[in-house]
Write an enzyme that holds these catalytic residues in place. Structure first.
Site, PDB file in Angstrom:
ATOM      1  N   GLY A 315       0.755  -1.241   0.000  1.00 52.64           N
ATOM      2  CA  GLY A 315       0.000   0.000   0.000  1.00 52.64           C
ATOM      3  C   GLY A 315       0.785   1.290   0.000  1.00 52.64           C
ATOM      4  O   GLY A 315       0.201   2.347   0.232  1.00 52.64           O
ATOM      5  N   HIS A 319       1.844  10.067  -4.492  1.00 57.02           N
ATOM      6  CA  HIS A 319       0.583  10.612  -5.000  1.00 57.02           C
ATOM      7  C   HIS A 319       0.396  12.065  -4.567  1.00 57.02           C
ATOM      8  O   HIS A 319       1.152  12.598  -3.736  1.00 57.02           O
ATOM      9  CB  HIS A 319      -0.599   9.764  -4.531  1.00 57.02           C
ATOM     10  CG  HIS A 319      -0.755   9.693  -3.035  1.00 57.02           C
ATOM     11  ND1 HIS A 319      -1.227  10.735  -2.278  1.00 57.02           N
ATOM     12  CD2 HIS A 319      -0.524   8.681  -2.151  1.00 57.02           C
ATOM     13  CE1 HIS A 319      -1.283  10.390  -1.001  1.00 57.02           C
ATOM     14  NE2 HIS A 319      -0.845   9.138  -0.896  1.00 57.02           N
ATOM     15  N   CYS A 337       2.696   6.930   2.684  1.00 58.11           N
ATOM     16  CA  CYS A 337       2.959   7.236   1.289  1.00 58.11           C
ATOM     17  C   CYS A 337       3.846   8.473   1.146  1.00 58.11           C
ATOM     18  O   CYS A 337       4.135   9.169   2.112  1.00 58.11           O
ATOM     19  CB  CYS A 337       1.648   7.443   0.537  1.00 58.11           C
ATOM     20  SG  CYS A 337       0.658   5.943   0.382  1.00 58.11           S
TER      21      CYS A 337
END
Length: 392
Positions: A315, A319, A337
């Site tokens: 995961g 972005h 992330c």
């Protein structure tokens, strides 16, 4: 942060059982099996030809008594042929490839006696159906162009306990004799996976071909009933470097930095930390729903996210993260992330390619990207990777 794919159930290996038989093929009575009477009955009788009906996964064997084998043609119902070679002075012929399960073969043998008399015999046999059929998923896709870190990757639907037998049937050919090796890993889905990684990053422009001649091979968990082919090309030499301690990302192309972007990585001190090491851009997924519950982070978030670039199966993405704008370039405050502004994400998304390496460094991370969590083979030394081959 995307929903993690659900692995297919692993099925126990089931043995394929067939009865072994042998048949003596009937000679055609005259030239080329026309049915015409023999031209000279005073000559020696034609050679006796025997075709041993093999089990699936075994080669076809033809023997001749009282003569030698001139030519053998083994063809399946779809027109595919099994090539082979003669041995024992021409009295024995063995196919190079193995017979596949659930397949009917026609065998045509031309033999010659010592005095030059030729005859042709024809016979057929059929192998038993496979109880379990193993299939594969190949990456990258056929006729694609990918970055310099993308391996040749094969994920198997069913377990592979006979890894050496399978690996012997896998052949990678490159346009510039690239050195590389197969390595076996456990995919994040739990399935067996074989990756072929070059010693170093690919050279741009390299053309790569995979021939997986698996038809008739027993994986130990199921039979393969077809061969696979794919090919791809290596694109530009691009490397993404992510410095989590300095909160910045750089894109290097052909050894020159072409873009620097302020980012925010995973929050230190817990499960929201980012991974470190070399990850490979697996897919450019665009706008997707990210739900924290799919990656074990409770109800921390559930939102649509733009310019999503997958780095691991667990995961981790790069972005757009406009909600974290206050931290870009100065603090790590994401859920794992690598976030950046909408504008930077849009331009970066357009510049990178699937297969580009992301070299991630940082003091407070949750560990190194594993080989099966995406394409983490680059986190092993060359010597370590070669030892993962079943033929090492």
């Amino acid at each position: 942060m995307l929903r993690i794919r659900t692995p297919r159930p692993v099925l126990a290996a089931v043995a394929l059982t067939v009865s072994l038989t042998a048949c003596t093929a009937q000679a055609a009575s005259g030239p080329a099996g026309t049915g015409a009477p023999a031209a000279d009955a005073s000559k020696s009788p034609p050679a006796k030809v025997t075709v041993v009906d093999p089990a699936a996964g075994a080669p076809v064997t033809v023997t001749a008594t009282g003569g030698t084998i001139s030519r053998v043609k083994v063809v399946d119902a779809e027109g595919g042929s099994l090539a082979g070679r003669a041995a024992s002075g021409g009295t024995r012929w063995v196919s190079d490839r193995k017979a596949a399960p659930g397949t009917k073969y026609t065998v045509e043998v031309t033999s010659r006696t010592a005095d030059g008399k030729e005859s042709t015999t024809r016979s057929s046999f059929e192998t038993a159906e496979a109880d379990k059929v193993n299939k594969v998923t190949l990456a990258p896709g056929k006729n694609t162009t990918v970055g310099i870190a993308h391996p040749v990757s094969i994920v198997f639907d069913l377990p592979v306990t006979k890894k050496a037998d399978v690996e012997k049937q896998l052949k990678v050919t490159t346009s510039n004799a690239t050195e590389g090796s197969w390595g076996w890993v456990k995919d994040y889905s739990g399935r067996d996976r074989a990756d072929w990684r070059p010693r170093d990053y690919w050279k741009p422009g390299t053309k790569v071909t995979l021939e997986a001649n698996l038809n008739g091979t027993d994986s130990g968990g199921g039979w393969f009933v077809r061969d696979y082919r794919t090919g791809f090309t290596i694109g530009a030499a691009q490397i993404v470097k992510v410095d989590l301690d300095r909160h910045k990302l750089t894109l290097d192309k052909d050894g020159r930095t072409v873009r620097t972007i302020p980012v925010s990585g995973g929050t230190p001190g817990g499960d929201k930390r980012s991974w470190r090491g070399t990850a490979v851009l697996m897919a450019k997924e665009g706008t997707i729903n990210m739900n924290s519950e799919t990656v074990g982070l409770g109800d921390a978030y559930d939102k649509m996210v733009d310019y999503s670039m997958r780095l691991t199966w667990s995961g981790m993405y790069a972005h757009a993260a406009p909600w974290n704008a206050a931290y870009f370039g100065n603090a790590n405050k994401s859920s794992g992330c690598i976030g950046m502004s909408d504008a930077n994400a849009a331009s970066f998304y357009g510049a990178v390619n699937v297969g580009d390496p992301f070299e991630i460094t940082g003091k407070d991370t949750k560990g190194t990207v594993a080989e099966g969590n995406g394409y983490g083979a680059w986190n092993l030394s060359w010597e370590q990777w070669k030892k993962k081959s079943a033929l090492a």
